[in-house]
Motif scaffolding. Structure first.
Motif, PDB file in Angstrom:
ATOM      1  N   PHE A 190       0.938  -1.149  -0.036  1.00 33.10           N
ATOM      2  CA  PHE A 190      -0.097   0.204   0.041  1.00 33.10           C
ATOM      3  C   PHE A 190       1.027   1.122   0.066  1.00 33.10           C
ATOM      4  CE2 PHE A 190      -2.255   3.331   2.149  1.00 33.10           C
ATOM      5  CZ  PHE A 190      -3.548   3.611   1.544  1.00 33.10           C
ATOM      6  N   SER A 191       1.878   1.002   0.920  1.00 29.55           N
ATOM      7  CA  SER A 191       2.693   2.379   0.754  1.00 29.55           C
ATOM      8  C   SER A 191       3.709   2.559  -0.501  1.00 29.55           C
ATOM      9  CB  SER A 191       3.917   2.378   1.962  1.00 29.55           C
ATOM     10  OG  SER A 191       4.867   3.221   2.066  1.00 29.55           O
ATOM     11  N   PHE A 192       3.836   1.458  -0.917  1.00 33.12           N
ATOM     12  CA  PHE A 192       4.501   1.495  -2.699  1.00 33.12           C
ATOM     13  C   PHE A 192       3.508   2.301  -3.572  1.00 33.12           C
ATOM     14  CE2 PHE A 192       5.688  -0.952  -6.534  1.00 33.12           C
ATOM     15  CZ  PHE A 192       6.790  -0.011  -6.791  1.00 33.12           C
ATOM     16  N   VAL A 193       2.495   1.786  -3.640  1.00 38.48           N
ATOM     17  CA  VAL A 193       1.783   2.387  -4.669  1.00 38.48           C
ATOM     18  C   VAL A 193       1.044   3.598  -4.224  1.00 38.48           C
ATOM     19  CG1 VAL A 193       0.724   0.068  -5.424  1.00 38.48           C
ATOM     20  CG2 VAL A 193      -0.384   1.054  -3.688  1.00 38.48           C
ATOM     21  N   THR A 194       1.136   4.062  -3.166  1.00 43.93           N
ATOM     22  CA  THR A 194       0.672   5.451  -2.646  1.00 43.93           C
ATOM     23  C   THR A 194       1.713   6.562  -2.511  1.00 43.93           C
ATOM     24  OG1 THR A 194       0.436   4.762  -0.446  1.00 43.93           O
ATOM     25  CG2 THR A 194      -1.422   4.517  -1.727  1.00 43.93           C
ATOM     26  N   SER A 195       2.833   6.128  -2.269  1.00 38.61           N
ATOM     27  CA  SER A 195       3.742   7.140  -1.944  1.00 38.61           C
ATOM     28  C   SER A 195       5.180   7.121  -2.791  1.00 38.61           C
ATOM     29  CB  SER A 195       4.170   6.954  -0.400  1.00 38.61           C
ATOM     30  OG  SER A 195       4.901   5.827  -0.441  1.00 38.61           O
ATOM     31  N   ILE A 196       5.424   5.977  -3.614  1.00 37.32           N
ATOM     32  CA  ILE A 196       6.411   6.057  -4.625  1.00 37.32           C
ATOM     33  C   ILE A 196       6.037   6.138  -5.934  1.00 37.32           C
ATOM     34  CG2 ILE A 196       8.418   4.353  -5.197  1.00 37.32           C
ATOM     35  CD1 ILE A 196       8.345   5.300  -2.184  1.00 37.32           C
ATOM     36  N   PRO A 197       6.574   6.864  -6.765  1.00 33.51           N
ATOM     37  CA  PRO A 197       6.187   7.200  -8.080  1.00 33.51           C
ATOM     38  C   PRO A 197       5.862   5.931  -8.923  1.00 33.51           C
ATOM     39  CG  PRO A 197       7.788   9.006  -7.502  1.00 33.51           C
ATOM     40  CD  PRO A 197       7.688   8.047  -6.326  1.00 33.51           C
ATOM     41  N   GLN A 198       7.018   5.100  -9.049  1.00 32.58           N
ATOM     42  CA  GLN A 198       7.043   3.803  -9.705  1.00 32.58           C
ATOM     43  C   GLN A 198       5.699   3.311  -9.238  1.00 32.58           C
ATOM     44  OE1 GLN A 198      10.505   1.694  -9.488  1.00 32.58           O
ATOM     45  NE2 GLN A 198       9.895   0.363 -10.969  1.00 32.58           N
ATOM     46  N   GLY A 199       5.539   2.927  -8.085  1.00 36.41           N
ATOM     47  CA  GLY A 199       4.391   2.118  -7.621  1.00 36.41           C
ATOM     48  C   GLY A 199       3.020   2.927  -7.779  1.00 36.41           C
ATOM     49  N   SER A 200       3.150   4.126  -8.133  1.00 38.50           N
ATOM     50  CA  SER A 200       1.769   4.923  -8.353  1.00 38.50           C
ATOM     51  C   SER A 200       1.267   4.850  -9.562  1.00 38.50           C
ATOM     52  CB  SER A 200       1.824   6.326  -7.909  1.00 38.50           C
ATOM     53  OG  SER A 200       2.262   6.749  -6.465  1.00 38.50           O
ATOM     54  N   MET A 201       2.366   4.864 -10.508  1.00 37.66           N
ATOM     55  CA  MET A 201       2.174   4.587 -11.865  1.00 37.66           C
ATOM     56  C   MET A 201       1.749   3.257 -12.457  1.00 37.66           C
ATOM     57  SD  MET A 201       2.802   7.590 -13.525  1.00 37.66           S
ATOM     58  CE  MET A 201       2.023   8.282 -12.076  1.00 37.66           C
ATOM     59  N   LEU A 202       2.159   2.229 -11.680  1.00 34.22           N
ATOM     60  CA  LEU A 202       1.636   0.906 -12.060  1.00 34.22           C
ATOM     61  C   LEU A 202       0.298   0.623 -11.457  1.00 34.22           C
ATOM     62  CD1 LEU A 202       4.909  -1.127 -10.850  1.00 34.22           C
ATOM     63  CD2 LEU A 202       4.187  -0.840 -13.378  1.00 34.22           C
ATOM     64  N   LEU A 203      -0.067   1.463 -10.165  1.00 33.36           N
ATOM     65  CA  LEU A 203      -1.276   1.374  -9.991  1.00 33.36           C
ATOM     66  C   LEU A 203      -2.465   1.947 -10.890  1.00 33.36           C
ATOM     67  CD1 LEU A 203      -3.545   0.622  -7.746  1.00 33.36           C
ATOM     68  CD2 LEU A 203      -2.807   3.075  -6.727  1.00 33.36           C
ATOM     69  N   LEU A 204      -1.894   3.217 -11.411  1.00 33.76           N
ATOM     70  CA  LEU A 204      -2.601   3.796 -12.639  1.00 33.76           C
ATOM     71  C   LEU A 204      -2.943   2.860 -13.675  1.00 33.76           C
ATOM     72  CD1 LEU A 204      -3.926   6.595 -13.603  1.00 33.76           C
ATOM     73  CD2 LEU A 204      -1.762   7.273 -14.069  1.00 33.76           C
ATOM     74  N   VAL A 205      -1.762   2.289 -14.171  1.00 31.13           N
ATOM     75  CA  VAL A 205      -2.187   1.284 -15.181  1.00 31.13           C
ATOM     76  C   VAL A 205      -3.020   0.261 -14.795  1.00 31.13           C
ATOM     77  CG1 VAL A 205      -0.964  -0.357 -16.645  1.00 31.13           C
ATOM     78  CG2 VAL A 205       0.208   1.689 -16.162  1.00 31.13           C
ATOM     79  N   LEU A 206      -3.025  -0.319 -13.684  1.00 34.37           N
ATOM     80  CA  LEU A 206      -4.173  -1.219 -13.254  1.00 34.37           C
ATOM     81  C   LEU A 206      -5.389  -0.628 -13.249  1.00 34.37           C
ATOM     82  CD1 LEU A 206      -4.687  -3.951 -11.655  1.00 34.37           C
ATOM     83  CD2 LEU A 206      -4.030  -2.746  -9.536  1.00 34.37           C
ATOM     84  N   ILE A 207      -5.526   0.463 -12.820  1.00 31.75           N
ATOM     85  CA  ILE A 207      -6.937   1.063 -12.888  1.00 31.75           C
ATOM     86  C   ILE A 207      -7.583   1.300 -14.209  1.00 31.75           C
ATOM     87  CG2 ILE A 207      -8.153   3.239 -12.193  1.00 31.75           C
ATOM     88  CD1 ILE A 207      -6.448   3.544  -9.604  1.00 31.75           C
ATOM     89  N   LEU A 208      -6.464   1.931 -14.971  1.00 33.24           N
ATOM     90  CA  LEU A 208      -7.208   2.099 -16.428  1.00 33.24           C
ATOM     91  C   LEU A 208      -7.333   0.930 -17.149  1.00 33.24           C
ATOM     92  CD1 LEU A 208      -4.618   4.877 -17.515  1.00 33.24           C
ATOM     93  CD2 LEU A 208      -6.919   5.111 -16.916  1.00 33.24           C
ATOM     94  N   ALA A 209      -6.652  -0.019 -16.919  1.00 33.53           N
ATOM     95  CA  ALA A 209      -6.865  -1.421 -17.553  1.00 33.53           C
ATOM     96  C   ALA A 209      -8.176  -2.184 -17.057  1.00 33.53           C
ATOM     97  CB  ALA A 209      -5.763  -2.140 -17.187  1.00 33.53           C
TER      98      ALA A 209
END
Length: 656
Positions: free
Chosen positions: A128-147
């Protein structure tokens, strides 16, 4: 028949995995060096991460290809998808779901790789911390949401417009990882990010489109000749885009040509380039032989060649993932915090000669200007060859607009804009308030509608029909409302400079590109509404156009005055980090920028007022001539009727 597509899928996946394994072994990423005493993520992560990325990439390309087939390659019926196209959108939904699952796996494996911790030892809190506070994790989460959104929305699509919208969304979902990979760490981050982003988009269209056409051919469906012909035209442009973006990406990562041979990264890059060259040869063979045979009712040669091309493209995908896991050769540069922020060293003190001579390539806007100039010129040439005229004044206006784009984004203005707020303001005002005036007077939409040919089939959509559909869409009607266009034009400056958005945009190369793009698009929208000669959902009376202009300009004047009177600097931490050793203080330079914003508005206002007055006078003249012609026709008819009446009266007198 179903076994043939299955065999092709297995062959393509096998080729992609084989290329991935060979690439990882050749690049050294398969067996990383483990330092004694330090933890390691383990072989499960070392192999699981590239396999997850390859799965995500293949699923993404498949999603793009199926949506491309449904929206563009297959004919529609007055904007409504046919049954085969709807089957492809449902298949795209399944591919997008696989894309989302693979993206979720990539998040976990990436975190394991970064922390050098096996996957089984990761906690939910760390993820959770990775996808909310680290840019690399946030970008991967964005791809997950868009897909995930694509998977949910593509299943029930019925219109070609909706399928095209999902295609655009799928292409956008390819871009977030670009912001955090090797491109973001390249010394020339702007060129690297633009090059890789363009590379991903055109490669996805090329690979995905070919896969969809090949699947269509193997299943023996109708409309294959039309589908293949449309894709062939697209593939040529994709090949050009892949070549340009590949050269740009390599130039941004390699300091000399010798690194192509001396480094593992360069060797993989050469292997990928060779595979793309083979694909170019396949495309040449399609144009010279198989498309002709396909038109003659012999699809077998096309199907065999296309199937081989799909396998080679799968190899390219595998090599691309291996390349992303291989670090590029280190670039030895002196330690310079300014270079880390700007992508280049601090320019010398500003003077007129340096402003005119210190040009830097902004790949995004250079390509935009090149495409705008070449496309417009090609359309004018097509009209002239057809014997139709096109006003010289419109061509000159468009040329001036394109030249201004180049000046404001490539010259010393762009070099000094991140360093001096006053120069940035000149760039802002030029892109938002001066360049769009000439571009809209060039009437590019009218030119395109006249140059493009209608679709060969009634009810189908070619490029011309897509333009008409966009102009008549509800979105265009809403966005082109003068009140909304005015709000977008005005509010952008206040929202950017009086919040933290400006500093955030300056720190990110893509943020700077988006900022300048917003300046240009908001200006195009506003001036299209008040002085545009292209078709629009609504036409304002000339008095309303002048009123809209006069209501807008005071807000710009107030913006400039308020900036001059501010007691604190905008984006202060950004300019403090730059530590500019010459010129005025940050606050004094900001005051100069405010004065420029205030004064700069006078020039565009004068140009627009003169333009509206000229258009008004010409419109009145055309109306007057039309009324005169109507009066002449009406008068002649009345005179003929009167003469006829006199003739009948004379005849009646003689009869008596």
């Amino acid at each position: 028949m179903a076994a043939r597509p299955s065999r092709l899928v297995l062959a393509a996946v096998g080729a992609a995995v084989a290329a991935l394994v060979i690439g990882l072994l050749a690049g050294g990423a398969a067996v990383p060096v483990v330092i004694a005493g330090l933890s390691d993520a383990g072989p499960f992560t070392h192999w699981g991460l590239p396999i997850a990325r390859l799965t995500a990439d293949l699923s993404a390309v498949t999603t793009v290809g199926l949506l491309l087939a449904a929206a563009v390659l297959l004919p529609s019926d007055k904007g409504v998808l046919r049954d085969q196209a709807r089957r492809y959108t449902r298949a795209a939904s399944a591919a997008a779901l696989t894309w989302a699952v693979a993206s979720a796996a990539s998040i976990v494996f990436t975190l394991s790789d970064l922390l050098a911790v096996p996957v089984i030892r990761l906690s939910a809190t760390e993820v959770f911390s990775f996808v909310t506070s680290i840019p690399q994790g946030s970008m991967l989460l964005l791809v997950l949401i868009l897909a995930g959104c694509l998977a949910a929305l593509a299943r029930d699509v019925v219109s070609a417009g909706a399928a095209a919208g999902l295609l655009v969304l799928a292409l956008l979902a390819l871009l977030p990882p670009v912001l955090t990979g090797h491109s973001a760490s390249s010394p020339n981050h702007s060129m690297a990010i633009t090059g890789l982003g363009l590379h991903l988009v055109v490669l996805a269209l090329w690979v995905g489109g070919l896969a969809a056409v090949t699947l269509h051919a193997l299943r023996g469906r109708d409309e294959l000749p039309l589908m293949a012909a449309r894709f062939s035209r697209l593939a040529l442009w994709c090949l050009v885009g892949v070549g340009v973006s590949g050269v740009a990406s390599a130039a941004a990562r390699l300091s000399d040509l010798g690194q192509l041979i001396s480094s593992s990264y360069g060797a993989l890059l050469l292997a990928k380039t060779a595979a793309l060259a083979v694909l170019g040869a396949f495309g040449w063979l399609h144009r010279r032989r198989t498309l002709i045979a396909l038109e003659a009712g012999r699809p077998r040669a096309f199907t065999r060649l296309a199937a081989g091309e799909v396998v080679v493209m799968a190899v390219v995908m595998g090599l691309a993932v291996a390349l992303s896991r291989t670090p590029p050769p280190p670039v030895v540069l002196p330690v310079d915090p300014v270079r880390d922020l700007l992508g280049y060293a601090m320019p010398p003190e500003l003077d007129a000669a340096r402003l005119a001579s210190l040009w830097r390539l902004d790949l995004f806007f250079a390509l935009l200007a090149l495409l705008a100039a070449a496309g417009y010129a090609a359309a004018v040439v097509r009209l002239r060859r057809r014997g139709d005229a096109w006003p010289l004044g419109r061509s000159i206006a468009w040329a001036v607009g394109v030249i201004l784009i180049v000046i404001f984004t490539q010259s010393g203005l762009a070099t000094y804009a991140p360093v001096l707020f006053s120069v940035h303001m000149i760039q802002h005002m030029g892109l938002a308030m001066l360049t769009p005036i000439f571009l809209v007077l060039g009437a590019p939409v009218t030119l395109a509608l006249r140059a493009l040919k209608p679709a060969t089939r009634r009810g189908d959509r070619g490029p011309r029909e897509w333009i008409v559909a966009v102009l008549h869409s509800r979105v265009a009607a809403i966005v082109s409302h003068p009140a909304l266009a005015m709000v977008i034009f005005i509010s952008g400056s206040y929202a950017l400079y009086y919040t933290s958005l400006f500093e955030t945009a300056m720190r990110q190369p893509v943020g700077h590109i988006l900022m300048n793009t917003h300046f240009l698009l908001s200006g195009l929208l506003f001036f299209w509404v008040i002085i545009g000669v292209d078709p629009a959902p609504r036409r304002l009376p000339y008095v309303a156009k002048l009123g809209t202009l006069m209501m807008t300009m005071p807000f710009h004047a107030f913006f400039g005055i308020s900036m001059m009177m501010m007691g604190k600097s905008i984006a202060s931490s950004w300019y403090e980090q730059l530590e500019r050793p010459w010129g005025a203080s940050v606050l004094a330079d900001q005051s100069v920028a405010g004065g420029m914003a205030w004064a700069f508005g006078e020039i565009p206002t004068m140009i627009v007022v003169i333009t509206i007055a000229t258009q008004w006078a010409l419109s009145d003249h055309r109306d007057s001539r039309r009324l005169d012609r109507h009066a002449e026709r009406t008068g002649e008819a009345d005179l003929a009727a009167y003469n006829d009446y006199l003739g009948r009266l004379n005849q009646r007198t003689k009869d008596q």
